[in-house]
Motif scaffolding. Sequence first.
Motif, PDB file in Angstrom:
ATOM      1  N   GLU A   1       0.832  -1.211   0.000  1.00 54.93           N
ATOM      2  CA  GLU A   1       0.000   0.000   0.000  1.00 54.93           C
ATOM      3  C   GLU A   1       0.860   1.251   0.000  1.00 54.93           C
ATOM      4  O   GLU A   1       0.659   2.171  -0.794  1.00 54.93           O
ATOM      5  CB  GLU A   1      -0.884   0.034   1.254  1.00 54.93           C
ATOM      6  CG  GLU A   1      -2.180  -0.712   1.106  1.00 54.93           C
ATOM      7  CD  GLU A   1      -3.004  -0.689   2.383  1.00 54.93           C
ATOM      8  OE1 GLU A   1      -4.046  -1.353   2.406  1.00 54.93           O
ATOM      9  OE2 GLU A   1      -2.603  -0.009   3.369  1.00 54.93           O
ATOM     10  N   GLU A   2       1.838   1.259   0.912  1.00 53.23           N
ATOM     11  CA  GLU A   2       2.642   2.480   1.051  1.00 53.23           C
ATOM     12  C   GLU A   2       3.457   2.739  -0.196  1.00 53.23           C
ATOM     13  O   GLU A   2       3.537   3.875  -0.677  1.00 53.23           O
ATOM     14  CB  GLU A   2       3.528   2.388   2.291  1.00 53.23           C
ATOM     15  CG  GLU A   2       2.701   2.605   3.547  1.00 53.23           C
ATOM     16  CD  GLU A   2       3.501   2.462   4.834  1.00 53.23           C
ATOM     17  OE1 GLU A   2       2.897   2.641   5.902  1.00 53.23           O
ATOM     18  OE2 GLU A   2       4.716   2.164   4.756  1.00 53.23           O
ATOM     19  N   ALA A   3       4.054   1.675  -0.727  1.00 52.27           N
ATOM     20  CA  ALA A   3       4.876   1.853  -1.923  1.00 52.27           C
ATOM     21  C   ALA A   3       3.996   2.320  -3.081  1.00 52.27           C
ATOM     22  O   ALA A   3       4.330   3.269  -3.793  1.00 52.27           O
ATOM     23  CB  ALA A   3       5.577   0.548  -2.278  1.00 52.27           C
TER      24      ALA A   3
ATOM     25  N   ASP B   1       6.043   4.345  -5.681  1.00 51.20           N
ATOM     26  CA  ASP B   1       7.236   3.500  -5.774  1.00 51.20           C
ATOM     27  C   ASP B   1       6.797   2.139  -6.318  1.00 51.20           C
ATOM     28  O   ASP B   1       6.614   1.180  -5.572  1.00 51.20           O
ATOM     29  CB  ASP B   1       7.845   3.362  -4.374  1.00 51.20           C
ATOM     30  CG  ASP B   1       8.986   2.363  -4.336  1.00 51.20           C
ATOM     31  OD1 ASP B   1       9.345   1.825  -5.405  1.00 51.20           O
ATOM     32  OD2 ASP B   1       9.502   2.106  -3.233  1.00 51.20           O
ATOM     33  N   TYR B   2       6.623   2.062  -7.629  1.00 45.40           N
ATOM     34  CA  TYR B   2       5.991   0.886  -8.207  1.00 45.40           C
ATOM     35  C   TYR B   2       6.874  -0.342  -8.205  1.00 45.40           C
ATOM     36  O   TYR B   2       6.399  -1.461  -8.250  1.00 45.40           O
ATOM     37  CB  TYR B   2       5.472   1.208  -9.607  1.00 45.40           C
ATOM     38  CG  TYR B   2       4.388   2.257  -9.560  1.00 45.40           C
ATOM     39  CD1 TYR B   2       3.155   1.974  -8.982  1.00 45.40           C
ATOM     40  CD2 TYR B   2       4.603   3.550 -10.020  1.00 45.40           C
ATOM     41  CE1 TYR B   2       2.164   2.938  -8.880  1.00 45.40           C
ATOM     42  CE2 TYR B   2       3.620   4.520  -9.930  1.00 45.40           C
ATOM     43  CZ  TYR B   2       2.403   4.206  -9.355  1.00 45.40           C
ATOM     44  OH  TYR B   2       1.427   5.156  -9.246  1.00 45.40           O
TER      45      TYR B   2
ATOM     46  N   ALA C   1      -1.339  -5.288 -12.072  1.00 43.53           N
ATOM     47  CA  ALA C   1      -1.436  -4.857 -13.464  1.00 43.53           C
ATOM     48  C   ALA C   1      -1.132  -3.357 -13.578  1.00 43.53           C
ATOM     49  O   ALA C   1      -0.405  -2.927 -14.474  1.00 43.53           O
ATOM     50  CB  ALA C   1      -2.828  -5.162 -14.009  1.00 43.53           C
ATOM     51  N   ILE C   2      -1.661  -2.574 -12.631  1.00 44.18           N
ATOM     52  CA  ILE C   2      -1.411  -1.128 -12.687  1.00 44.18           C
ATOM     53  C   ILE C   2       0.082  -0.831 -12.507  1.00 44.18           C
ATOM     54  O   ILE C   2       0.662  -0.027 -13.232  1.00 44.18           O
ATOM     55  CB  ILE C   2      -2.248  -0.388 -11.614  1.00 44.18           C
ATOM     56  CG1 ILE C   2      -3.737  -0.604 -11.879  1.00 44.18           C
ATOM     57  CG2 ILE C   2      -1.925   1.113 -11.614  1.00 44.18           C
ATOM     58  CD1 ILE C   2      -4.663  -0.051 -10.798  1.00 44.18           C
TER      59      ILE C   2
ATOM     60  N   LEU D   1       5.419   0.483 -14.897  1.00 44.65           N
ATOM     61  CA  LEU D   1       6.802   0.061 -15.134  1.00 44.65           C
ATOM     62  C   LEU D   1       7.040  -0.347 -16.593  1.00 44.65           C
ATOM     63  O   LEU D   1       8.067  -0.927 -16.921  1.00 44.65           O
ATOM     64  CB  LEU D   1       7.150  -1.109 -14.199  1.00 44.65           C
ATOM     65  CG  LEU D   1       7.058  -0.797 -12.695  1.00 44.65           C
ATOM     66  CD1 LEU D   1       7.173  -2.063 -11.868  1.00 44.65           C
ATOM     67  CD2 LEU D   1       8.133   0.202 -12.286  1.00 44.65           C
ATOM     68  N   ASN D   2       6.044  -0.053 -17.429  1.00 44.08           N
ATOM     69  CA  ASN D   2       6.128  -0.384 -18.859  1.00 44.08           C
ATOM     70  C   ASN D   2       6.265  -1.873 -19.152  1.00 44.08           C
ATOM     71  O   ASN D   2       6.817  -2.263 -20.176  1.00 44.08           O
ATOM     72  CB  ASN D   2       7.282   0.361 -19.540  1.00 44.08           C
ATOM     73  CG  ASN D   2       7.016   1.853 -19.535  1.00 44.08           C
ATOM     74  OD1 ASN D   2       5.858   2.293 -19.504  1.00 44.08           O
ATOM     75  ND2 ASN D   2       8.080   2.640 -19.539  1.00 44.08           N
ATOM     76  N   LYS D   3       5.797  -2.706 -18.239  1.00 39.17           N
ATOM     77  CA  LYS D   3       5.775  -4.151 -18.534  1.00 39.17           C
ATOM     78  C   LYS D   3       4.406  -4.467 -19.121  1.00 39.17           C
ATOM     79  O   LYS D   3       3.537  -5.043 -18.460  1.00 39.17           O
ATOM     80  CB  LYS D   3       5.994  -4.951 -17.254  1.00 39.17           C
ATOM     81  CG  LYS D   3       7.344  -4.707 -16.619  1.00 39.17           C
ATOM     82  CD  LYS D   3       7.460  -5.546 -15.358  1.00 39.17           C
ATOM     83  CE  LYS D   3       8.791  -5.322 -14.664  1.00 39.17           C
ATOM     84  NZ  LYS D   3       8.834  -5.938 -13.339  1.00 39.17           N
TER      85      LYS D   3
END
Lengths: 193, 250
Positions: B145-147, B152-153, B178-179, B184-186
């Motif tokens: 949650e915090e990240a 901070d993905y 997924a988000i 992260l462009n994956k």
Amino acid sequence: MSEKKIHKDQKYIDGLLQNNSFIIQSIYDKYVPKVVNYIKQNSGSADEAQDVIQETLITIYNQASQKKLQLTCPFDAYFFLLCKRKWLNELKKSSNKEVTINEEVLSKDDGTQELAFETSVFGEKQALFSEMFNNLGKACKDLLTATFKIKSMEEVAKSLGVTYAYARKKKSLCIGKLTELVQGSPKFNQLNS
Amino acid sequence: MEDKNYILFESYLSGELSSDEVAAFELRLNTEPEFNQAFNTYKELSSFLENKLENEEASAAFEANLKKISDKHFSKDELVSEGKQKSKVFKFYKYAVAASVIFFLGLFTFNQFSNPTYSDFDNHGAISLTVRGEQNQQDLIKIAEEAFNAGDYINAEEALIDLIKQDVENIELKLYQAITSIELNKFDVADNLLEDIKNGNSAFKHKATWYHGLSKLKQKDHKACVDILKTLPEHADDYEDAQALIKKLD
């Protein structure tokens, strides 16, 4: 099932079934405050009201998904009656509580009473069935869970490492066992009478 | 009731009896009350089990959503009657409202002049995960949650993947994974996950459709984006944003 006309409030039933947050929210905004008042006036707290309301909505959801519930009366009266009935049952259960009941003067036609009664019985049966299902042995529980989740009996048999014929037979015997547990409970006979 | 009767019930219900056998079966239903009663209970239980076990995912999602709305409703009630006790929640709302006003203002002015891009829509809101597990998951949930909320993905993704390992059926976690993957462009990972959620029956189905569209937008595949967003039904939360986006891209 009666052939009566479906009420326009069926949208609330459909919305619950679709897990539509907008509809659920509008039920809370429009219809819940009245129920909370009623429960608070009849020896209950806000927390208890919250639980009764949540359980009632889950029952309606289940009936809608399992029995294609069709609303033939206004949602308001139906919902209120269901919550009221549930709360009175709760009070009866914990009868060490001092009970003061104010009969409300909301007029309801027989159709509403009937439908609310049907839903209450449905809800109580669901609770009883769940309880009895949990009383089954682990082997039966696992087999039935696999059967209804996987659908194909061949795959069920494979996943459990048994033959198809055995899985089939076991399924009927497990539901049979459950049938006996349910029929043997006094509660069931009460509900069915 | 004898075992063989239950086996017979099952065969009857799955339509495996010959017409002679069906006739004999129905005769028994009419003449043997005990047989009839057992059969009706059996049938009722079958339909109960079918519904309970088959739709477990959908009803769990419904119950979680209901609880969220209910908790919000009742905490608001308390606010009114108990005054300042819940001021923390209240403050959060104020910030959220302020943030979304700024966000929409920004969106509005910015979009007048430019093509929409993914960054116009990447306000995911603060997430708060539904906790259904044991104590040992709590820490991971907090990290995730915090990240996530801090943007901070990389760390959010890591925590989410660990959580999903322990709770493989949790659709909400998969949506957040997924988000983070989009961030992260994956895209392959994101699109696969979203595709699955979209085709499922959970409460996150429409959210997944919306994000699937956004994923395509970020990949600059505007046609795919529009096609996907067009499948959103009117009652979906993001319907209006989706319509606005479709208009701009078309």
